[in-house]
Write an enzyme that holds these catalytic residues in place. Structure first.
Site, PDB file in Angstrom:
ATOM      1  N   ASP A 219      -9.495 -11.268 -39.967  1.00  0.00           N
ATOM      2  CA  ASP A 219     -10.527 -12.195 -39.484  1.00  0.00           C
ATOM      3  C   ASP A 219     -11.924 -11.623 -39.658  1.00  0.00           C
ATOM      4  OD1 ASP A 219     -10.308 -10.196 -37.617  1.00  0.00           O
ATOM      5  OD2 ASP A 219     -10.431 -11.506 -35.872  1.00  0.00           O
ATOM      6  N   ASP A 297      -6.396   1.319 -30.509  1.00  0.00           N
ATOM      7  CA  ASP A 297      -7.837   1.546 -30.635  1.00  0.00           C
ATOM      8  C   ASP A 297      -8.410   2.262 -29.409  1.00  0.00           C
ATOM      9  OD1 ASP A 297      -7.206  -0.728 -29.203  1.00  0.00           O
ATOM     10  OD2 ASP A 297      -8.841  -1.948 -30.000  1.00  0.00           O
TER      11      ASP A 297
END
Length: 454
Positions: A219, A297
């Site tokens: 995205d 992350d």
């Protein structure tokens, strides 16, 4: 298990050497053919002819044996190559850990291959991402595009396949649910993402043999100088051990919070930004054995992984996200991410001197600039009075609460991960406000982050 596999590796290497040694010994041990006249003495000619005839038969046998052995050798050689490939793929098991420089560095030239790994799942809009990558890619050889798809989503797979040989399409083979604690069932998506990253990065950096990779999500849209940016910073990443990644993303990169006249300006940051980032194969050798089951992350932002290393980030982002819908349910999208400014000006980074980003040079200049800036209050800055000049100006925080209040009030991201603020370097967050450079900084003498500030 590591010892068992290590033994298999040693046996494989021993068999490879032993087999080739046996072949050499067998060939050296063959009886040489006898030529006519070799008999000597009475009846030597007759004996010589007989021996010659016998020698010709033996020579034919030798030739036939050699041909058979050559054929066998060729087959065995292919088998040994497979063994060596297995040895190479298990090299991280030597000594219970990764050997030094387990992934060879890329050549020291301008033609280094930097593949782009697109992480995809169930978004057919990956087409927007791929279209821009292909439009701006300067070389198919230097920048192969690899799409790794999880989820098994047929429509997305069809979109990727429509690009033919312009992209490589990998499909994550394990689509099963991950076994998690009952209270983590709602986080199943995060577990699958982490599993996918581990598989995909290993495919590119280990199976594919690449020495570095640039990772983007499906995205993300990239800027015109996206490839130029990573090509220029690759040598710096490899040579400066105080760096561990290069990111195309500025967490506080909204319109009005960046300097539009400083498209070439780059920063060091202690915060791992992600969202279009490059890592070396050597770093993957370090991280892969302890890769987390989920929330990869945030795991990267922990002190145990970061180890006081920094990333490079741009003043103006070289990626922007267009994906509101996802596993994170649009966290921060409506308030921050959708407003990130994407750079539109091509900067020839490969022609610029980027030595100022090295740790010692950058740190000294940065500290000087920050703490030489006039200290002002929020009220003064808000009124646009500054300190009677164009800036930069410094606002000071002294606690987690004061940082969060100032960040929220000024419009920059207030969350901290293991005590590190987004875009922060040595505790300082740099951004633009009302056309002036502002440093949101701790008091002089700052020494380390407090992981409890999270």
């Amino acid at each position: 298990m590591f010892l068992k596999r290590g033994s298999m590796i040693i046996c494989g290497a021993f068999l490879f050497v032993s087999w080739n040694a046996v072949l050499v010994l067998v060939l050296l041990g063959r009886t040489p053919p006898i030529t006519p006249g070799a008999g000597g003495g009475p009846g030597g000619d007759e004996a010589g002819l007989e021996l010659a005839a016998r020698g010709e038969g033996e020579l034919g046998d030798v030739v036939a044996d050699v041909l058979r052995m050559a054929d066998t050798f060729e087959k065995r050689l292919e088998e040994q190559k497979k063994i060596l490939r297995v040895i190479q793929s298990h090299r991280s098991l030597w000594g219970g850990g990764a050997p030094p420089q387990a992934t060879p560095p890329l050549p020291d030239d301008d033609g280094a291959v930097l593949p782009v790994l697109v992480m995809a799942c169930n978004r057919p809009t990956v087409k927007r991402c791929l279209d821009k990558l292909l439009e701006y890619r300067p070389s198919a050889r230097r920048h192969p595009i690899i799409v790794s798809q999880d989820c098994g989503h047929a429509e997305t797979a069809e979109v990727v396949r429509s690009y033919g040989d312009r992209v490589t399409h990998l499909q994550q083979p394990d689509l099963s649910d991950v076994a998690v604690r009952p209270e983590h069932r709602k986080f199943q998506g995060y577990y699958k993402i982490s599993r996918h990253y581990r598989w995909a990065l290993s495919q590119v950096l280990r199976t594919g043999g690449h020495g570095a990779v640039v990772i983007v999500e499906d995205d993300l849209e990239v800027a015109p100088d996206f490839f130029e940016y990573f090509e220029a910073l690759y040598p710096l990443l490899r040579r400066d051990p105080s760096l561990w990644c290069v990111s195309a993303w500025n967490d506080n990169g909204r319109e009005g919070y960046v300097d539009p006249g400083q498209a070439a300006r780059l920063h060091r940051t202690d915060f791992f930004p992600g969202l279009g980032w490059m890592l070396l194969g050597q770093l993957w050798d370090e991280l892969e054995p302890k890769w987390p089951a989920a929330f990869w992350d945030d795991w990267m932002r922990q002190p145990e992984q970061r180890r006081d290393r920094a990333c490079i980030r741009p003043e103006i982002s070289r990626t922007m996200t267009f994906g509101r819908k996802g596993v994170s349910l649009g966290q921060f999208y409506d308030s921050y991410l959708r407003y990130i400014k994407l750079n539109s000006q091509f900067v020839p980074f490969t022609t610029l001197d980027l030595a100022y980003l090295q740790k010692d040079a950058y740190g000294a200049r940065f500290e000087r600039e920050v703490y030489a800036a006039p200290l002002v209050s929020y009220e003064t800055l808000k009124q646009g009075q500054g300190a009677g000049g164009p800036g930069p100006f410094r606002l000071q925080y002294s606690s987690k609460e004061s940082f969060k209040w100032l960040a929220r009030t000024l419009g920059v991201m207030e969350d901290l991960k293991s005590g590190v603020p987004r875009t922060g370097y040595r505790g300082v967050v740099s951004f633009m406000a009302r056309g002036q450079r502002v440093y949101l900084a701790p008091p002089p003498g700052w020494s380390q982050y407090d992981p409890t500030w999270s």
